[in-house]
Design a protein around this motif. Structure first.
Motif, PDB file in Angstrom:
ATOM      1  N   GLY A 237       0.830  -1.193   0.000  1.00  0.00           N
ATOM      2  CA  GLY A 237       0.000   0.000   0.000  1.00  0.00           C
ATOM      3  C   GLY A 237       0.870   1.251   0.000  1.00  0.00           C
ATOM      4  O   GLY A 237       0.400   2.344  -0.328  1.00  0.00           O
ATOM      5  N   ARG A 238       2.143   1.086   0.370  1.00  0.00           N
ATOM      6  CA  ARG A 238       3.062   2.220   0.367  1.00  0.00           C
ATOM      7  C   ARG A 238       4.404   1.855  -0.264  1.00  0.00           C
ATOM      8  O   ARG A 238       5.036   2.664  -0.913  1.00  0.00           O
ATOM      9  CB  ARG A 238       3.306   2.711   1.800  1.00  0.00           C
ATOM     10  CG  ARG A 238       3.903   4.095   1.876  1.00  0.00           C
ATOM     11  CD  ARG A 238       4.010   4.560   3.319  1.00  0.00           C
ATOM     12  NE  ARG A 238       5.077   3.894   4.056  1.00  0.00           N
ATOM     13  CZ  ARG A 238       6.350   4.297   4.061  1.00  0.00           C
ATOM     14  NH1 ARG A 238       6.704   5.340   3.347  1.00  0.00           N
ATOM     15  NH2 ARG A 238       7.260   3.667   4.753  1.00  0.00           N
ATOM     16  N   GLU A 239       4.808   0.595  -0.044  1.00  0.00           N
ATOM     17  CA  GLU A 239       6.092   0.141  -0.546  1.00  0.00           C
ATOM     18  C   GLU A 239       5.941  -1.222  -1.217  1.00  0.00           C
ATOM     19  O   GLU A 239       5.027  -1.987  -0.905  1.00  0.00           O
ATOM     20  CB  GLU A 239       7.101  -0.023   0.608  1.00  0.00           C
ATOM     21  CG  GLU A 239       7.503   1.265   1.299  1.00  0.00           C
ATOM     22  CD  GLU A 239       8.404   0.962   2.495  1.00  0.00           C
ATOM     23  OE1 GLU A 239       9.467   1.595   2.593  1.00  0.00           O
ATOM     24  OE2 GLU A 239       8.037   0.099   3.317  1.00  0.00           O
ATOM     25  N   ALA A 240       6.900  -1.488  -2.094  1.00  0.00           N
ATOM     26  CA  ALA A 240       7.022  -2.832  -2.654  1.00  0.00           C
ATOM     27  C   ALA A 240       8.107  -3.548  -1.858  1.00  0.00           C
ATOM     28  O   ALA A 240       9.233  -3.059  -1.769  1.00  0.00           O
ATOM     29  CB  ALA A 240       7.405  -2.774  -4.128  1.00  0.00           C
ATOM     30  N   ILE A 241       7.753  -4.686  -1.251  1.00  0.00           N
ATOM     31  CA  ILE A 241       8.738  -5.487  -0.519  1.00  0.00           C
ATOM     32  C   ILE A 241       9.190  -6.603  -1.464  1.00  0.00           C
ATOM     33  O   ILE A 241       8.356  -7.357  -1.997  1.00  0.00           O
ATOM     34  CB  ILE A 241       8.150  -6.121   0.753  1.00  0.00           C
ATOM     35  CG1 ILE A 241       7.422  -5.061   1.588  1.00  0.00           C
ATOM     36  CG2 ILE A 241       9.244  -6.815   1.554  1.00  0.00           C
ATOM     37  CD1 ILE A 241       8.318  -4.044   2.223  1.00  0.00           C
ATOM     38  N   VAL A 242      10.495  -6.697  -1.658  1.00  0.00           N
ATOM     39  CA  VAL A 242      11.036  -7.643  -2.632  1.00  0.00           C
ATOM     40  C   VAL A 242      12.029  -8.569  -1.935  1.00  0.00           C
ATOM     41  O   VAL A 242      12.887  -8.115  -1.179  1.00  0.00           O
ATOM     42  CB  VAL A 242      11.738  -6.900  -3.779  1.00  0.00           C
ATOM     43  CG1 VAL A 242      12.330  -7.881  -4.777  1.00  0.00           C
ATOM     44  CG2 VAL A 242      10.762  -5.968  -4.479  1.00  0.00           C
TER      45      VAL A 242
ATOM     46  N   VAL B  38      16.274  -8.718   1.434  1.00  0.00           N
ATOM     47  CA  VAL B  38      14.909  -8.189   1.423  1.00  0.00           C
ATOM     48  C   VAL B  38      15.027  -6.675   1.387  1.00  0.00           C
ATOM     49  O   VAL B  38      15.812  -6.076   2.141  1.00  0.00           O
ATOM     50  CB  VAL B  38      14.134  -8.632   2.680  1.00  0.00           C
ATOM     51  CG1 VAL B  38      12.700  -8.124   2.628  1.00  0.00           C
ATOM     52  CG2 VAL B  38      14.152 -10.148   2.810  1.00  0.00           C
ATOM     53  N   ALA B  39      14.292  -6.048   0.495  1.00  0.00           N
ATOM     54  CA  ALA B  39      14.376  -4.601   0.352  1.00  0.00           C
ATOM     55  C   ALA B  39      12.992  -4.044   0.093  1.00  0.00           C
ATOM     56  O   ALA B  39      12.105  -4.738  -0.417  1.00  0.00           O
ATOM     57  CB  ALA B  39      15.321  -4.224  -0.779  1.00  0.00           C
ATOM     58  N   ALA B  40      12.820  -2.785   0.460  1.00  0.00           N
ATOM     59  CA  ALA B  40      11.536  -2.110   0.244  1.00  0.00           C
ATOM     60  C   ALA B  40      11.765  -0.927  -0.687  1.00  0.00           C
ATOM     61  O   ALA B  40      12.707  -0.146  -0.495  1.00  0.00           O
ATOM     62  CB  ALA B  40      10.971  -1.635   1.573  1.00  0.00           C
TER      63      ALA B  40
ATOM     64  N   ARG C  65      15.197   0.742   0.509  1.00  0.00           N
ATOM     65  CA  ARG C  65      15.805   0.594   1.830  1.00  0.00           C
ATOM     66  C   ARG C  65      15.935  -0.891   2.118  1.00  0.00           C
ATOM     67  O   ARG C  65      15.063  -1.699   1.783  1.00  0.00           O
ATOM     68  CB  ARG C  65      14.988   1.303   2.915  1.00  0.00           C
ATOM     69  CG  ARG C  65      13.628   0.708   3.197  1.00  0.00           C
ATOM     70  CD  ARG C  65      12.862   1.535   4.233  1.00  0.00           C
ATOM     71  NE  ARG C  65      11.519   1.008   4.410  1.00  0.00           N
ATOM     72  CZ  ARG C  65      11.148   0.248   5.428  1.00  0.00           C
ATOM     73  NH1 ARG C  65      12.022  -0.087   6.355  1.00  0.00           N
ATOM     74  NH2 ARG C  65       9.902  -0.192   5.526  1.00  0.00           N
ATOM     75  N   SER C  66      17.051  -1.241   2.742  1.00  0.00           N
ATOM     76  CA  SER C  66      17.312  -2.644   3.054  1.00  0.00           C
ATOM     77  C   SER C  66      16.567  -3.053   4.307  1.00  0.00           C
ATOM     78  O   SER C  66      16.465  -2.282   5.262  1.00  0.00           O
ATOM     79  CB  SER C  66      18.809  -2.868   3.266  1.00  0.00           C
ATOM     80  OG  SER C  66      19.484  -2.666   2.065  1.00  0.00           O
ATOM     81  N   LEU C  67      16.062  -4.273   4.303  1.00  0.00           N
ATOM     82  CA  LEU C  67      15.420  -4.854   5.476  1.00  0.00           C
ATOM     83  C   LEU C  67      16.226  -6.080   5.895  1.00  0.00           C
ATOM     84  O   LEU C  67      17.097  -6.543   5.159  1.00  0.00           O
ATOM     85  CB  LEU C  67      13.983  -5.252   5.140  1.00  0.00           C
ATOM     86  CG  LEU C  67      13.069  -4.105   4.678  1.00  0.00           C
ATOM     87  CD1 LEU C  67      11.735  -4.652   4.190  1.00  0.00           C
ATOM     88  CD2 LEU C  67      12.835  -3.127   5.827  1.00  0.00           C
TER      89      LEU C  67
END
Lengths: 164, 444
Positions: free
Chosen positions: B219-224, B231-233, B242-244
Motif C-alpha cells: 500500500g506504500r512500498e514494494a517489498i522484494v 529483502v528490500a523495500a 531501503r534494506s530490510l
C-alpha cells in the motif's frame, strides 16, 4: 527459454536413462531442428519436431553407443534412502529404465510421459503399431517383474535400501 | 491406482528428480554446431531455436519448473467482494480483440483498476520486446502505451500495481554469451504511469542483478525478496530502496523459492529451502529440504519463525489473503533437489495467522495436476495444465472453482487453446483477462 530447455533435457534423461547423455541428446536434437528450420511450416511445431528427433536419436545412439545394454525381464534395482528416510523412487525408476532396451524405454516415455497415442508413437519411431504394442508390453512386464506396478503398493522384491 | 497412472507418476518423479542446466552455454552450442557439418551459422542460432521453443505452448507438463527459476512473483493479494463459485459457473470464455502489439509470453502484466497493461516479454522467434499496450474491457479497446525509454527491455519480470504505476523489476534481458546460462539480469527496473502515459526508470536496487523470488505491495512500498535472500523495500514516492533484515533461514540452506503475502499488517513468507551434502568422491550423501514460514513486522523490521499448528503445507506455489485468512491452493510436492513419487489426493490449506494454524481445504478435481490458482475475492479459480488419467481424470485447460463458505468445488467451462499456464490470468473484479498468444476473457 530456460523452462523449455529444462523440459527437453528431462525428457532426454528419461530416453537415455543417463545424466551425461541427456544434455548431449537434447543439444544434438536442437541443432537438427535448426538445420531443418526451413522445412518447418509452423514454428509452433518446433518443440514437437525436436522431441521427435530426440526419440529417434536416442534409439539410434543406443544401438551405436550403448551396446552393453541387454534386454532383460528381471530388473535388479537398488534404492537410495534420502535424508528424510524415504526411498528415492526416482533413483530406483531410473536404474530400472536404464536396464530396459532403448526402443522399449522410448515407447514407455512417449506413451506414459508424453501421453502419445500408439499411432503417434509408431509414426515417431517409424515402426508399426504392433511393434509399439509389443515393446510396451515387454517393458511393462519387466517393470511388473521388478515389483513397480504392484497393485497393493508393496515394495519391489528386489528393493534394498542404502543408508546415506 | 491404475497401472498407467502409476507408471506415469513414476516417470514424472524420475524426470523431476533430474536437475538439468537451465540453458546450454551458447559457446558450447557454437562448438557443437561447428563440429557437426561445419554449420557455423548454427552457432548463435542454436540459442535462437531454444528461444523459439521456449515460447511454444506445450500441454503435457505436470509441474512447471519451479526449482531455482521462479522469475515472476505470484500475484500478492486480491481483496474485496468478487465473483463466487456460483457466479463463475455462469461465465464463458471469449476472445479479446486483436492487440496492436505482437503476441508474446512472459510479459509484465497488471490490472490497474481500469485497464490491463501489458509490457515487454518475448516473442516466439526470441525477440525481447520493449513495447506494450493497455486494454480497456468496458470499451473492449486496446491502446498502445508510450515507449519505455531508459528502462531496459526484459522478459519474465516481476510486475506490481502500486495504485498509480506499473512497477517492473527483475527479469532477464538479451542473451549473454558470457553468463553461465546464457541470460543476463535485466538491470534497473521501471515504472509506468498510465494516467500520464509515461515511463520512468527506478532507482538502482538489489533486483538489478539478483533474481526476484517474491514481491508484494503493502500500500506504500514494494517489498522484494531476492535469490540472495536479501529483502528490500522500494518506495515509489521517493524513488528509494531501503534494506530490510534478510530472511533468517540457516545459511547453508539454499532458498529455492519464496511465496509471500501481505496481510495488511505483516508480511508472511513461506521459504522453500534445500540443502545438499553430497560427497564429490562417492556421490552419496544427504539431501534435506523443508518449508518454513516467517512473518516480518515492518515496524520493527524483525522476522519471526512461525512453527504452525495442524497439517503443514508440503508445497506452496501461491498464497492469497482474503482479509481473514490465507488460502494456499494445492501445489506440487516440494522436495528440494531430491525427488520422489508424484502425489495424489492433494489439497490446499487455509492458514489463520492469528492462531498460526493450518486447516485443509477439500480436495479439488484439478488439485493433482496441480493447477494454476487465482483468487477472485470470493472464490478460488483453478486452471489445469496437466493431463491425468485414472479415477480423477483431468485435461489441460480444465477449470474449476472453490467456494470457501461451503468448502466445495465446481467444474467450469474448459479454457480455449490460447490460455495456458504460461499466460497469467488477471482478475479485474468482474472477469478474468488473459494476454498470451491469443488474448481471451472469462466473464459474463
Amino acid at each position: 527459454m530456460a523452462d523449455r530447455y529444462g523440459a527437453l533435457v528431462r525428457t532426454a534423461f528419461l530416453l537415455t536413462a543417463d545424466r551425461g547423455h541427456a544434455e548431449d541428446l537434447a543439444q544434438a536434437s536442437l541443432i537438427r531442428t535448426f538445420q531443418a528450420w526451413g522445412r518447418l511450416h509452423d514454428t509452433a511445431a518446433a518443440e514437437t519436431y525436436t522431441r521427435t528427433v530426440m526419440a529417434r536419436l536416442a534409439i539410434r545412439w543406443g544401438r551405436r553407443r550403448w551396446r552393453a545394454e541387454q534386454a532383460t525381464a528381471h530388473l535388479d534395482c537398488v534404492a537410495v534412502i534420502d535424508a528424510a528416510g524415504t526411498v528415492d523412487d526416482a533413483d530406483l525408476v531410473m536404474r530400472c529404465l536404464a536396464a530396459l532396451p532403448g526402443p522399449q524405454r522410448a515407447v514407455l516415455v512417449l506413451r506414459y510421459f508424453e501421453h502419445r497415442s500408439e499411432a503417434e508413437i509408431a509414426t515417431i519411431l517409424r515402426c508399426s503399431p504392433g511393434t509399439v504394442k509389443s515393446r510396451s508390453a515387454r517393458a511393462l512386464a519387466a517393470l511388473r517383474s521388478a515389483g513397480f506396478l504392484n497393485e497393493d503398493g508393496s515394495e519391489p522384491s528386489t528393493y534394498r535400501g542404502v543408508s546415506p | 491406482m491404475s497401472e498407467s497412472v502409476k507408471i506415469t507418476s513414476l516417470l514424472h518423479a524420475a524426470a523431476e528428480g533430474f536437475e538439468p542446466p537451465t540453458t546450454p552455454d551458447p559457446a558450447t552450442l557454437r562448438t557443437r554446431a561447428r563440429r557437426r557439418r561445419g554449420a557455423q551459422r548454427a552457432a548463435g542460432v542454436g540459442v535462437a531455436v531454444l528461444a523459439l521453443i521456449g515460447t511454444v505452448t506445450v500441454s503435457i507438463q505436470r509441474e512447471p519448473a519451479r526449482r531455482g527459476e521462479l522469475t515472476t512473483a505470484p500475484p500478492a493479494t486480491t481483496q474485496g467482494t468478487g465473483a463466487t463459485a456460483k457466479d463463475l459457473s455462469a461465465y464463458r470464455w471469449s476472445e479479446l480483440p486483436v492487440a496492436p502489439i505482437d503476441p508474446r509470453d512472459q510479459a509484465a502484466l497488471v490490472w490497474t483498476g481500469r485497464e490491463m497493461v501489458v509490457w515487454g516479454g518475448v516473442t516466439r522467434d526470441g525477440h525481447i520486446l520493449a513495447d506494450g499496450a493497455a486494454f480497456d474491457p468496458t470499451r473492449s479497446q486496446w491502446r498502445p502505451i508510450a515507449g519505455s525509454i531508459g528502462v531496459p527491455v526484459r522478459y519474465g519480470a516481476t510486475s506490481l500495481w502500486t495504485g498509480a504505476e506499473l512497477l517492473v523489476v527483475g527479469g532477464q534481458t538479451a542473451l549473454d554469451a558470457n553468463s553461465r546460462n546464457g541470460v543476463a539480469p535485466a538491470g534497473r527496473g521501471g515504472a509506468y504511469d498510465p494516467a500520464a502515459d509515461r515511463w520512468r526508470p527506478v532507482a538502482a536496487g538489489p533486483t538489478d542483478a539478483e533474481r526476484v523470488l517474491a514481491a508484494v505491495w503493502t500500500g506504500r512500498e514494494a517489498i522484494v525478496v531476492t535469490s540472495e535472500r536479501s529483502v528490500a523495500a522500494y518506495d515509489p514516492a521517493t524513488d528509494r530502496w531501503r534494506s530490510l533484515s534478510p530472511i533468517p533461514e540457516a545459511a547453508e540452506r539454499e532458498l529455492v523459492s519464496v511465496v509471500a503475502v501481505w496481510t495488511g499488517g505483516q508480511l508472511l513468507a513461506w521459504a522453500l529451502w534445500t540443502h545438499r551434502d553430497i560427497s564429490p568422491v562417492t556421490g552419496s550423501g544427504k539431501i534435506a529440504w523443508g518449508i518454513d514460514l516467517f512473518s516480518l513486522d515492518l515496524a520493527t523490521g524483525q522476522w519471526t519463525l512461525r512453527p504452525g499448528q495442524g497439517e503443514k503445507p508440503i508445497g506452496v506455489k501461491v498464497a492469497y489473503w482474503t482479509g481473514e485468512e490465507v488460502l494456499i491452493p494445492a501445489a506440487g510436492v516440494f522436495r528440494g533437489f531430491s525427488s520422489g513419487p508424484a502425489a495424489f489426493d492433494r489439497y490446499g490449506l487455509r492458514y489463520d495467522p492469528g492462531t498460526d494454524t493450518y486447516t485443509p481445504m477439500r480436495h479439488g478435481p484439478l488439485d493433482d495436476g496441480p493447477p494454476e490458482s487465482y483468487w477472485t475475492g470470493a472464490a478460488i479459480f483453478s486452471l489445469s495444465h496437466s493431463i491425468v488419467t485414472g479415477p480423477d481424470p483431468m485435461d489441460d485447460r480444465d477449470t474449476a472453482a472453490w467456494d470457501p463458505s461451503a468448502d466445495r468445488w465446481t467444474r467450469l467451462e474448459r479454457a480455449p487453446a490460447g490460455v495456458t499456464y504460461q499466460t497469467p490470468l488477471l482478475w479485474t473484479g468482474r472477469e478474468f483477462l488473459s494476454y498470451g498468444i491469443q488474448p481471451a476473457r472469462f466473464g459474463r
